[in-house]
Design a protein around this motif. Structure first.
Motif, mmCIF file in Angstrom:
data_model
loop_
_atom_site.group_PDB
_atom_site.id
_atom_site.type_symbol
_atom_site.label_atom_id
_atom_site.label_comp_id
_atom_site.label_asym_id
_atom_site.label_seq_id
_atom_site.Cartn_x
_atom_site.Cartn_y
_atom_site.Cartn_z
ATOM 1 N N PHE A 232 1.028 -1.275 -0.360
ATOM 2 C CA PHE A 232 0.044 -0.001 -0.017
ATOM 3 C C PHE A 232 1.053 1.369 0.077
ATOM 4 O O PHE A 232 1.529 1.471 0.934
ATOM 5 C CB PHE A 232 -0.952 -0.246 1.262
ATOM 6 N N CYS A 233 0.926 1.892 -1.189
ATOM 7 C CA CYS A 233 1.853 3.074 -1.279
ATOM 8 C C CYS A 233 1.246 4.500 -0.941
ATOM 9 O O CYS A 233 -0.011 4.608 -0.545
ATOM 10 C CB CYS A 233 2.244 3.314 -2.642
ATOM 11 N N ASN A 234 1.969 5.397 -0.759
ATOM 12 C CA ASN A 234 1.700 6.848 -0.335
ATOM 13 C C ASN A 234 0.420 7.266 -1.030
ATOM 14 O O ASN A 234 0.488 7.112 -2.392
ATOM 15 C CB ASN A 234 3.021 7.777 -0.392
ATOM 16 N N PRO A 235 -0.822 7.655 -0.656
ATOM 17 C CA PRO A 235 -2.006 8.167 -1.477
ATOM 18 C C PRO A 235 -1.824 8.994 -2.479
ATOM 19 O O PRO A 235 -2.641 9.043 -3.271
ATOM 20 C CB PRO A 235 -2.896 8.245 -0.233
ATOM 21 N N ASP A 236 -0.680 9.842 -2.340
ATOM 22 C CA ASP A 236 -0.548 11.043 -3.378
ATOM 23 C C ASP A 236 -0.297 10.439 -4.941
ATOM 24 O O ASP A 236 -0.582 11.163 -5.534
ATOM 25 C CB ASP A 236 0.373 11.944 -2.791
ATOM 26 N N GLY A 237 0.110 9.204 -4.996
ATOM 27 C CA GLY A 237 0.241 8.628 -6.264
ATOM 28 C C GLY A 237 1.792 8.543 -6.736
ATOM 29 O O GLY A 237 2.098 7.960 -7.803
ATOM 30 N N GLU A 238 2.784 9.188 -6.041
ATOM 31 C CA GLU A 238 4.126 9.411 -6.482
ATOM 32 C C GLU A 238 4.986 9.021 -5.361
ATOM 33 O O GLU A 238 5.851 9.755 -5.009
ATOM 34 C CB GLU A 238 4.568 10.711 -7.257
ATOM 35 N N ASP A 239 4.944 7.790 -4.779
ATOM 36 C CA ASP A 239 5.691 7.299 -3.558
ATOM 37 C C ASP A 239 7.068 6.884 -4.193
ATOM 38 O O ASP A 239 6.995 5.980 -5.221
ATOM 39 C CB ASP A 239 4.876 6.293 -3.000
ATOM 40 N N PRO A 240 8.105 7.544 -3.823
ATOM 41 C CA PRO A 240 9.404 7.032 -4.471
ATOM 42 C C PRO A 240 9.883 5.683 -4.144
ATOM 43 O O PRO A 240 10.774 4.919 -4.606
ATOM 44 C CB PRO A 240 10.434 8.156 -3.810
ATOM 45 N N ALA A 241 9.096 5.125 -3.051
ATOM 46 C CA ALA A 241 9.547 3.863 -2.449
ATOM 47 C C ALA A 241 8.699 2.533 -3.124
ATOM 48 O O ALA A 241 9.059 1.535 -2.922
ATOM 49 C CB ALA A 241 9.165 3.836 -0.936
#
Length: 269
Positions: A232-241
């Motif tokens: 589950f990635c950062n909800p902003d859409g551009e998670d560098p991880a």
């Protein structure tokens, strides 16, 4: 974090949900999908000039109306893909903030069927007023579905609208992507399979004209396809991880054709 996710990955229920709506996206590849996911086919979408294809289905058990779009399969589709100039986000019933831009090819594809989609969904909601709305698609179909999902949310603001996209290329500029995030929150599900290069083909731009992903990204970072291997990635859409770290040269590769253990070419009709 979304309810149902865990430190090791996501819940089995959420994994099954993401897989279920991918089955709709896959089924758009059938010439006619008479019973999408075992449900009612309301209307087949087929606009020859833009080769925009898909269907509208109705699930009477889940009480949902689903709009699904097919990915790239033809030269016309490929031409739509390479029309990468960002243009104002103008679509029937959509009211984005000033400065919202979108890929002209994807917008043209959706707008070619927008009136038909909206009128068909409106007619269904008159018959089934307590039903919710879903948009789904893979690759090009995912980009179109993201615009369709926004269109459904804007035209039917009192309905619970969700979107599920798979291997979606960047579609919106930063202003429009943040708008999608603001109106959908965790109801936008954007899946990326391992090193699928399509989501990174259009690099993120640092100017108002540049492209940016919307959230929420679910990244299957390693094989096999299990709940524990989906992040589950950062909800902003551009998670560098998350999948943003994939180098764009990966392009269209084997990972692009498989999501949640299901391979392009399979249908559930």
């Amino acid at each position: 974090m979304r309810s149902g996710s865990t430190p090791a990955g996501i819940s089995q229920a959420l994994f099954d949900e993401l897989k279920w709506y991918f089955q709709y996206a896959l089924s758009t590849g059938a010439n006619v999908c008479a019973s999408p996911n075992g449900n009612v086919l309301v209307k087949t979408i087929n606009h020859a000039p833009t080769d925009t294809q898909g269907f509208i289905a109705r699930d009477d058990e889940k009480k949902e109306i689903i709009v699904a779009f097919r990915g790239t399969t033809s030269l016309t589709d490929a031409f739509v893909d390479i029309l990468i100039v960002p243009v104002p986000l103008l679509s029937p019933g959509v009211h984005p903030p000033l400065g919202s831009l979108v890929h002209v090819g994807f917008l043209t594809a959706y707008n070619s069927v927008a009136s038909d989609v909206i009128s068909t969904v409106r007619n269904q909601l008159q018959l089934y007023p307590d039903y919710n709305l879903v948009a789904s698609g893979h690759s090009l179909g995912g980009a179109i579905a993201s615009i369709a999902g926004l269109s459904l949310q804007q035209n039917f603001p009192h309905r619970n609208t969700r979107m599920y996209t798979y291997g979606q290329p960047r579609t919106f500029n930063g202003v429009a992507a943040h708008f999608v995030n603001s109106v959908f929150g965790n109801k936008a599900h954007r899946s990326v399979h391992t090193n699928d290069g399509v989501p990174s083909l259009l690099p993120q731009g640092l100017t108002p004209l540049g492209y940016r992903h919307h959230g929420v990204e679910y990244w299957q970072f390693v094989e096999p396809a299990t709940p524990g291997n989906v992040k589950f990635c950062n909800p902003d859409g551009e998670d560098p991880a998350c999948s943003r770290q994939i180098f764009p040269s990966a392009g269209i590769n084997d990972a692009h054709g498989t999501y949640y253990g299901l391979t392009a070419g399979a249908t559930f009709c």
